[in-house]
Design a protein around this motif. Structure first.
Motif, mmCIF file in Angstrom:
data_model
loop_
_atom_site.group_PDB
_atom_site.id
_atom_site.type_symbol
_atom_site.label_atom_id
_atom_site.label_comp_id
_atom_site.label_asym_id
_atom_site.label_seq_id
_atom_site.Cartn_x
_atom_site.Cartn_y
_atom_site.Cartn_z
ATOM 1 N N TYR A 291 -10.969 8.476 -1.976
ATOM 2 C CA TYR A 291 -12.205 7.964 -2.070
ATOM 3 C C TYR A 291 -13.013 7.491 -0.886
ATOM 4 O O TYR A 291 -12.231 6.784 -0.313
ATOM 5 C CB TYR A 291 -12.391 7.060 -3.422
ATOM 6 C CG TYR A 291 -12.106 7.523 -4.504
ATOM 7 C CD1 TYR A 291 -13.176 8.367 -5.392
ATOM 8 C CD2 TYR A 291 -10.843 7.794 -4.982
ATOM 9 C CE1 TYR A 291 -12.915 8.903 -6.319
ATOM 10 C CE2 TYR A 291 -10.605 8.476 -6.501
ATOM 11 C CZ TYR A 291 -11.564 9.203 -6.945
ATOM 12 O OH TYR A 291 -11.323 9.754 -8.177
ATOM 13 N N THR A 292 -14.071 7.606 -0.804
ATOM 14 C CA THR A 292 -14.772 7.307 0.755
ATOM 15 C C THR A 292 -16.342 7.513 0.586
ATOM 16 O O THR A 292 -16.857 7.916 -0.299
ATOM 17 C CB THR A 292 -14.320 7.974 1.951
ATOM 18 O OG1 THR A 292 -14.508 7.239 2.942
ATOM 19 C CG2 THR A 292 -14.551 9.346 2.150
ATOM 20 N N GLN B 266 -20.846 2.818 5.934
ATOM 21 C CA GLN B 266 -19.398 3.104 6.459
ATOM 22 C C GLN B 266 -19.527 4.107 8.024
ATOM 23 O O GLN B 266 -20.176 4.986 7.830
ATOM 24 C CB GLN B 266 -18.330 3.706 5.656
ATOM 25 C CG GLN B 266 -16.911 3.742 6.212
ATOM 26 C CD GLN B 266 -15.874 4.226 5.014
ATOM 27 O OE1 GLN B 266 -15.965 5.471 4.794
ATOM 28 N NE2 GLN B 266 -14.771 3.375 4.644
ATOM 29 N N SER B 267 -18.939 3.493 8.893
ATOM 30 C CA SER B 267 -18.620 3.940 10.193
ATOM 31 C C SER B 267 -19.948 3.632 11.187
ATOM 32 O O SER B 267 -19.811 4.168 12.473
ATOM 33 C CB SER B 267 -18.312 5.393 10.298
ATOM 34 O OG SER B 267 -17.375 5.754 9.248
ATOM 35 N N ALA C 227 -0.785 4.550 0.641
ATOM 36 C CA ALA C 227 -1.639 4.784 1.892
ATOM 37 C C ALA C 227 -1.148 6.131 2.668
ATOM 38 O O ALA C 227 0.027 6.366 2.649
ATOM 39 C CB ALA C 227 -1.285 3.522 2.987
ATOM 40 N N ARG D 174 -7.206 8.226 10.387
ATOM 41 C CA ARG D 174 -7.327 6.946 9.906
ATOM 42 C C ARG D 174 -6.682 6.797 8.472
ATOM 43 O O ARG D 174 -6.279 7.951 7.858
ATOM 44 C CB ARG D 174 -8.977 6.549 9.570
ATOM 45 C CG ARG D 174 -9.569 6.996 8.531
ATOM 46 C CD ARG D 174 -9.670 8.519 8.409
ATOM 47 N NE ARG D 174 -10.830 8.940 9.329
ATOM 48 C CZ ARG D 174 -11.139 10.112 9.711
ATOM 49 N NH1 ARG D 174 -10.090 11.202 9.469
ATOM 50 N NH2 ARG D 174 -11.933 10.460 10.446
ATOM 51 N N THR D 175 -6.470 5.757 8.140
ATOM 52 C CA THR D 175 -5.679 5.555 6.771
ATOM 53 C C THR D 175 -6.953 5.557 5.605
ATOM 54 O O THR D 175 -7.699 4.863 5.911
ATOM 55 C CB THR D 175 -4.910 4.384 6.883
ATOM 56 O OG1 THR D 175 -4.085 4.075 8.065
ATOM 57 C CG2 THR D 175 -3.994 4.131 5.618
ATOM 58 N N VAL D 176 -6.283 6.144 4.455
ATOM 59 C CA VAL D 176 -7.063 5.946 3.133
ATOM 60 C C VAL D 176 -5.959 6.019 2.258
ATOM 61 O O VAL D 176 -4.721 6.188 2.334
ATOM 62 C CB VAL D 176 -7.903 7.334 3.008
ATOM 63 C CG1 VAL D 176 -9.300 7.360 3.909
ATOM 64 C CG2 VAL D 176 -7.021 8.701 2.866
ATOM 65 N N LEU D 177 -6.533 5.728 0.959
ATOM 66 C CA LEU D 177 -5.557 5.433 -0.096
ATOM 67 C C LEU D 177 -5.782 6.887 -1.168
ATOM 68 O O LEU D 177 -6.483 7.193 -1.585
ATOM 69 C CB LEU D 177 -5.774 4.235 -1.041
ATOM 70 C CG LEU D 177 -5.658 2.985 -0.290
ATOM 71 C CD1 LEU D 177 -6.110 1.653 -1.121
ATOM 72 C CD2 LEU D 177 -4.203 2.858 0.077
ATOM 73 N N SER E 134 -19.607 8.893 6.164
ATOM 74 C CA SER E 134 -18.843 8.258 7.014
ATOM 75 C C SER E 134 -18.504 9.082 8.009
ATOM 76 O O SER E 134 -18.935 10.421 8.036
ATOM 77 C CB SER E 134 -17.544 7.703 6.309
ATOM 78 O OG SER E 134 -16.802 8.915 5.950
ATOM 79 N N ALA E 135 -17.696 8.725 9.147
ATOM 80 C CA ALA E 135 -17.620 9.707 10.249
ATOM 81 C C ALA E 135 -16.588 10.768 9.606
ATOM 82 O O ALA E 135 -16.851 11.865 9.841
ATOM 83 C CB ALA E 135 -16.699 8.875 11.274
ATOM 84 N N LYS E 136 -15.523 10.281 8.712
ATOM 85 C CA LYS E 136 -14.810 11.501 8.228
ATOM 86 C C LYS E 136 -15.547 12.130 7.232
ATOM 87 O O LYS E 136 -15.372 13.488 7.224
ATOM 88 C CB LYS E 136 -13.488 10.632 7.592
ATOM 89 C CG LYS E 136 -13.783 10.040 6.208
ATOM 90 C CD LYS E 136 -12.591 9.294 5.598
ATOM 91 C CE LYS E 136 -12.506 8.105 5.984
ATOM 92 N NZ LYS E 136 -13.603 7.093 5.922
ATOM 93 N N GLU F 256 0.775 -1.248 0.047
ATOM 94 C CA GLU F 256 0.047 0.079 0.026
ATOM 95 C C GLU F 256 1.027 1.281 -0.040
ATOM 96 O O GLU F 256 0.908 2.033 0.866
ATOM 97 C CB GLU F 256 -0.968 -0.115 1.213
ATOM 98 C CG GLU F 256 -1.705 -1.274 1.325
ATOM 99 C CD GLU F 256 -3.033 -1.215 0.717
ATOM 100 O OE1 GLU F 256 -3.059 -0.573 -0.500
ATOM 101 O OE2 GLU F 256 -3.979 -1.900 1.384
#
Ligand SMILES: Cc1cc2nc3c(=O)[nH]c(=O)nc-3n(C[C@H](O)[C@H](O)[C@H](O)COP(=O)(O)O)c2cc1C
Length: 221
Positions: free
Chosen positions: A82-83, A146-147, A49, A67-70, A87-89, A46
């Motif tokens: 992308y998410t 998510q979350s 990341a 938190r980790t994202v790509l 979500s919480a973020k 990754e």
């Protein structure tokens, strides 16, 4: 098992030439791109990341959350990830649209921080990336809120089965309405290069709204 001596864990850095301000003459993007490419070719898992930090406005006051994202794209405009927008973020970014992102590749003695405002990516940018995602990842995005808490693994597996059944006859699974990209446009980028004796190199760039460099300064390690 031998006792874990966390305090004794340390790496010695050094190797490549000292990073200099001249590495940033063409802006931050070429150097980040180069370091990402080095991470990718050196076999790091990754390599794209990054740890994304946002601010959660809680009843007890603002709190950082990470938190980790790509990172899925990189241009002089910024970095894209992308998410789920709910979500919480996503909710934190709707409230306070600023984030920091940190790439760290300890095996290469490299770290990069970016910080700045975050905007939802254009729909066509999200759609283009979505088309590149494998079918299973697309189904996963449809299945998960998510979350949100969920009672069990079995419940999650059931949601995935439901999504698979829903799109059974659909080749081109559409983008979920509340899923997509964000662009973090850096107003500050810091490159860190590990050196011997903990005398690491740190160079920080400040950028204006157009992305032009307004200051480059070296920081003490
Ligand atoms: C290596 C790695 C990559 C990840 N990439 C993403 C990503 O690109 N997008 C995403 O939404 N979550 C990603 N995750 C999961 C997030 O870290 C996080 O669990 C999830 O987004 C929910 O975060 P939130 O509740 O703070 O919104 C990744 C996790 C890891 C460990």
């Amino acid at each position: 098992m031998r006792e874990l001596d966390i305090a004794a864990m340390r790496a010695e850095y050094g190797g490549e030439p000292d990073m200099s301000e001249s590495w940033l003459t063409d802006g931050w993007e070429p150097l980040l791109r180069r370091w990402l490419a080095e991470a990718a070719t050196s076999g790091i898992a990754e390599p794209n990341a990054m740890v994304l930090a946002t601010v959660d406005r809680t009843d007890d006051g603002p709190r950082p959350v990470s938190r980790t994202v790509l990172c899925k794209d990189l241009s002089s405009a910024g970095v894209i990830f992308y998410t789920h927008y709910d979500s919480a973020k996503g909710r934190q970014l709707a409230d306070i649209p600023y984030a920091s992102a940190t790439f760290v590749w300890p095996a290469l003695a490299h770290q990069v921080h970016l910080r700045g405002p975050v905007h939802a990516a254009d729909d066509d940018v999200t759609a283009a990336y979505w088309r590149s995602r494998p079918r299973n990842s697309r189904l996963g995005a449809w299945a998960s809120e998510q979350s949100r808490p969920i009672g069990s693994r079995a419940e999650l597996d059931r949601l995935l089965s439901e999504a698979a059944a829903r799109f059974e006859d659909v080749d081109d699974i559409p983008v979920p309405p509340r899923w997509g990209g964000y662009l973090l446009r850096p107003e500050m980028v810091e490159f860190w290069q590990g050196r011997r004796s903990r005398l690491h190199n740190r160079i920080r760039m400040r950028l204006d709204d157009s992305g032009a460099t307004v200051a480059v300064e070296r920081l003490q390690p």
